[in-house]
Design an enzyme around this catalytic site. Structure first.
Site, short mmCIF file in Angstrom:
data_model
loop_
_atom_site.label_atom_id
_atom_site.label_comp_id
_atom_site.label_asym_id
_atom_site.label_seq_id
_atom_site.Cartn_x
_atom_site.Cartn_y
_atom_site.Cartn_z
N PRO A 2 0.84 -1.21 0.00
CA PRO A 2 0.00 0.00 0.00
C PRO A 2 0.87 1.26 0.00
O PRO A 2 1.79 1.38 0.80
CB PRO A 2 -0.81 -0.12 1.29
CG PRO A 2 -0.91 -1.59 1.52
CD PRO A 2 0.42 -2.14 1.06
N GLU A 3 0.58 2.15 -0.94
CA GLU A 3 1.33 3.40 -1.07
C GLU A 3 0.35 4.55 -0.86
O GLU A 3 -0.76 4.33 -0.41
CB GLU A 3 1.99 3.44 -2.47
CG GLU A 3 2.87 2.22 -2.75
CD GLU A 3 3.49 2.22 -4.15
OE1 GLU A 3 3.65 3.29 -4.74
OE2 GLU A 3 3.81 1.12 -4.65
#
Ligand SMILES: [Zn+2]
Length: 290
Positions: A2-3
């Site tokens: 997850p960014e």
């Protein structure tokens, strides 16, 4: 993985569902190592009874602002997701933290690989977390000039530099690859070698790639879910990331996408569009080392 777009989606989804609610109980915490600070005993003592007054994001941290000056900070790392569920929804074995709200709904922190981390921070702890990260690429204050200043004089290669959270917040492997492709920049280019025009292209690429990914509610490769427990859609819009597996060519020039390893990270480029010395007949000078 997850960014920024995935954490931003989680923050927006949680904001829409839990602001004003009180955390009445820690219903499940079966992986205490996820609590980085304070001690698990203090975490159990301090969290119940707190009201959620805001939900936001800093870099890849999801931030639940609580009353009495506390902030619950959650880092999803490789495989984490945070979502809100009705009272009758059972938590599976990969849900390692369950917070019960005063309306009986639950906040689940689901994390198959258990790399995710949680901190309960006071005001000073929050300031420290903020200071350890570079500017937010989607903020109004992040301008082309700010990016130019980050790159100026740096002898680092572009990809590792853009992955460095202390330099620029929120980008990870996927969105760096997508941004560099869009800007036609090779990941091994030295930051200091970029021309003004290339910096402008990189700026536009980062903003566009991240904005589009937020609009698509993030990318789900395997584990990531939105704050409503659903898959994101942005994985359908990748231009280079993972395209070597499916043999999809560059959408601009038709050349096969290739995978290299940069700083131990799988990296995807179009070898035609992203040449190391693109745009000049000789290696770009390292200008001044200043
Ligand atoms: Zn191409």
């Amino acid at each position: 993985m997850p960014e920024l777009p995935e954490v931003e989606t989680a923050a927006r989804d949680l904001a829409a569902q839990v602001i004003g609610r009180q955390i009445v109980a820690i219903e499940k915490l079966d992986w205490e190592r996820m609590i980085e600070t304070p001690t698990p005993a203090e975490f159990h003592a301090l969290l119940p009874g707190r009201q959620i007054v805001a939900v936001g994001r800093r870099a890849k941290w999801l931030l639940l602002t609580l009353d009495a000056g506390w902030t619950l900070a959650i880092h999803l790392r490789m495989s984490g997701s945070v979502s809100v569920h009705p009272p009758d929804m059972p938590a599976d074995v990969y849900t390692h933290l369950v917070l019960r709200l005063d309306d009986e709904r639950r906040i689940f922190f689901h994390d198959t690989r258990k790399f995710g981390r949680v901190r309960l921070l006071d005001a000073a702890g929050l300031v420290l977390l903020d200071q350890r990260h570079g500017p937010e690429p989607l903020s109004e204050t992040f301008t082309e000039e700010v990016l130019a200043a980050l790159l100026r004089g740096r002898r680092a290669q572009l990809k590792p530099l853009l992955l460095n959270q202390a330099v620029l917040a929120g980008l990870g492997n996927i969105y760096v690859d997508e941004s560099l492709w869009r800007a036609r920049l090779h990941p091994l280019r030295l930051a200091a070698s970029l021309t003004q025009r290339e910096i402008a292209a990189l700026y536009e690429a980062i903003r566009t790639v991240l904005t589009q990914a937020v609009q698509n509610k993030g990318s789900t490769l395997r584990d990531y879910r939105t704050g409503y427990g659903q898959s994101g859609e942005n994985q359908h819009y990748f231009m280079v990331y993972g395209k070597t597996n499916v043999g999809q060519p560059c959408s601009r020039c038709g050349t096969a996408i290739v995978r290299l390893v940069v700083g131990q990270r799988g990296t995807h480029i179009c070898p035609q569009c992203q040449q190391i010395y693109a745009g000049s007949t000789e290696p770009s000078g390292l200008d001044s080392p200043a």
